[in-house]
Design an enzyme around this catalytic site. Structure first.
Site, mmCIF file in Angstrom:
data_model
loop_
_atom_site.group_PDB
_atom_site.id
_atom_site.type_symbol
_atom_site.label_atom_id
_atom_site.label_comp_id
_atom_site.label_asym_id
_atom_site.label_seq_id
_atom_site.Cartn_x
_atom_site.Cartn_y
_atom_site.Cartn_z
ATOM 1 N N ASP A 31 0.787 -1.245 0.000
ATOM 2 C CA ASP A 31 0.000 0.000 0.000
ATOM 3 C C ASP A 31 0.813 1.286 0.000
ATOM 4 O O ASP A 31 0.290 2.338 -0.344
ATOM 5 C CB ASP A 31 -0.907 0.039 1.241
ATOM 6 C CG ASP A 31 -2.123 -0.857 1.086
ATOM 7 O OD1 ASP A 31 -2.344 -1.349 -0.031
ATOM 8 O OD2 ASP A 31 -2.831 -1.067 2.079
ATOM 9 N N TYR A 142 -16.742 -7.005 8.319
ATOM 10 C CA TYR A 142 -16.417 -7.479 6.981
ATOM 11 C C TYR A 142 -16.774 -8.954 6.857
ATOM 12 O O TYR A 142 -16.080 -9.811 7.418
ATOM 13 C CB TYR A 142 -14.914 -7.288 6.691
ATOM 14 C CG TYR A 142 -14.430 -5.854 6.709
ATOM 15 C CD1 TYR A 142 -15.305 -4.794 6.460
ATOM 16 C CD2 TYR A 142 -13.097 -5.550 6.948
ATOM 17 C CE1 TYR A 142 -14.862 -3.481 6.459
ATOM 18 C CE2 TYR A 142 -12.647 -4.229 6.943
ATOM 19 C CZ TYR A 142 -13.533 -3.201 6.699
ATOM 20 O OH TYR A 142 -13.086 -1.908 6.699
ATOM 21 N N LYS A 173 -18.621 0.028 10.253
ATOM 22 C CA LYS A 173 -17.854 0.395 9.064
ATOM 23 C C LYS A 173 -18.019 -0.788 8.131
ATOM 24 O O LYS A 173 -17.576 -1.899 8.446
ATOM 25 C CB LYS A 173 -16.403 0.580 9.494
ATOM 26 C CG LYS A 173 -15.419 1.021 8.459
ATOM 27 C CD LYS A 173 -14.210 1.530 9.229
ATOM 28 C CE LYS A 173 -12.917 1.775 8.529
ATOM 29 N NZ LYS A 173 -12.642 1.263 7.250
ATOM 30 N N GLY A 199 -13.492 2.405 2.570
ATOM 31 C CA GLY A 199 -13.091 2.850 1.234
ATOM 32 C C GLY A 199 -12.714 1.782 0.236
ATOM 33 O O GLY A 199 -13.182 1.770 -0.888
HETATM 34 P P1 FBP Z 1 -9.246 1.688 3.062
HETATM 35 O O1 FBP Z 1 -10.123 2.890 2.825
HETATM 36 O O2 FBP Z 1 -7.831 1.973 2.654
HETATM 37 O O3 FBP Z 1 -9.819 0.455 2.432
HETATM 38 O O4 FBP Z 1 -9.204 1.476 4.627
HETATM 39 C C1 FBP Z 1 -10.305 0.973 5.327
HETATM 40 C C2 FBP Z 1 -9.928 -0.282 6.078
HETATM 41 O O5 FBP Z 1 -11.006 -0.777 6.819
HETATM 42 C C3 FBP Z 1 -8.735 -0.129 6.989
HETATM 43 O O6 FBP Z 1 -9.093 0.347 8.252
HETATM 44 C C4 FBP Z 1 -8.166 -1.496 6.988
HETATM 45 O O7 FBP Z 1 -6.792 -1.531 7.160
HETATM 46 C C5 FBP Z 1 -8.470 -2.006 5.625
HETATM 47 O O8 FBP Z 1 -9.571 -1.288 5.148
HETATM 48 C C6 FBP Z 1 -8.774 -3.476 5.609
HETATM 49 O O9 FBP Z 1 -8.795 -3.885 4.280
HETATM 50 P P2 FBP Z 1 -9.216 -5.330 3.834
HETATM 51 O O10 FBP Z 1 -10.577 -5.196 3.231
HETATM 52 O O11 FBP Z 1 -8.179 -5.688 2.807
HETATM 53 O O12 FBP Z 1 -9.196 -6.232 5.033
#
Ligand code: FBP
Length: 249
Positions: A31, A142, A173, A199
């Site tokens: 990144d 997630y 989030k 994001g």
């Molecule tokens: P980004 O906007 O760069 O995607 O960051 C948001 C985030 O939730 C970060 O806090 C975290 O490090 C990352 O995305 C996790 O990404 P992944 O979806 O690859 O686990």
């Protein structure tokens, strides 16, 4: 009215947060470049870019947090190296986060992972400790693991939002579904829990990114908690200004 624990991170009930825990989650080579590998660069964007908060792991906060914007500490994390069902383990206590100046704490739950029970349980304890101290507990939810087919479908994103409500999160989030109509179902499912869009990788154009942000706001979301789309940008303060317009106007 119920006390709003998220208040330190809100302006007019909306918000934009700058996330910078990717050094652990993805690793520096994936990144970062010569500029954004330096946490001081991110701290500067957070304050000059008008962000409502910055999100660090404790190690970065200990060395680089300068107090200019509210701090949220990520209490768990994982690297990109292990295979198998994902799990993110607690690496910082609520007490330690408070001593670093945090006004809120964050925790990632991989909904649907074979190891979700451990994350539910850790988040449960963290949420109680945070609320005892008047801090919001924000859940990065997630859906991920072998049993999850499409982590941005209307159904699964709404499930993530609802899990946040059920588990007592002050804000969630979550990933964007792709359009305001389907995302508004997730906002409804959250039933009052603040909804932030995560994001993801840097979008090909500013407009691609801003369209998502406007969609989130149109759907009744609170705002965004983003990283790469800002600090990987050639002009981070330029995109921050456009982001401010999309969120607050
Ligand atoms: P980004 O906007 O760069 O995607 O960051 C948001 C985030 O939730 C970060 O806090 C975290 O490090 C990352 O995305 C996790 O990404 P992944 O979806 O690859 O686990």
């Amino acid at each position: 009215m119920r006390h709003e624990r998220m208040a330190p991170f809100l302006k007019d009930g909306k918000s934009m947060l700058l996330a910078y825990d990717q050094g652990l989650e993805h690793g520096p080579s994936k990144d970062f470049d010569d500029r954004n590998i330096d946490p001081a660069f991110i701290m500067d964007i957070a304050s000059k870019g008008g962000f409502c908060g910055v999100i660090f792991q404790k190690g970065v906060a200990e060395r680089y947090y300068d107090g200019k914007v509210p701090l949220m500490i990520k209490l768990n994390g994982k690297s990109a190296l292990p295979k198998g069902e994902p799990i993110s383990s607690q690496v910082c206590s609520v007490e330690q986060a408070v001593s670093l100046g945090a006004k809120g704490v964050g925790y990632t739950i991989y909904l649907g992972s074979g190891k979700e029970a451990k994350m539910f349980s850790e988040f449960g304890t963290i949420q109680e400790e945070a609320h005892e101290r008047g801090l919001p507990a924000v859940a990065w939810i997630y859906p991920r693991g072998e049993s999850v087919q499409n982590d941005t479908s209307k159904e699964i994103v709404a499930y993530a939002a609802r899990a946040g409500l059920e588990l007592g999160a002050d804000a969630v989030k979550i990933k964007y579904t792709g359009d305001p109509e389907t995302f508004s179902w997730a906002v409804k499912a959250a039933a009052g829990v603040k909804v932030f869009m995560s994001g993801g990788p840097k979008a090909p154009t500013d407009e691609d990114f801003l369209r998502q942000v406007r969609g989130v706001m149109q759907a009744g979301g609170t705002g965004v908690a983003v990283g790469r789309n800002v600090w990987q940008h050639q002009e981070p303060l330029g995109i921050a200004e456009k982001l401010r317009k999309a969120v607050f106007d």
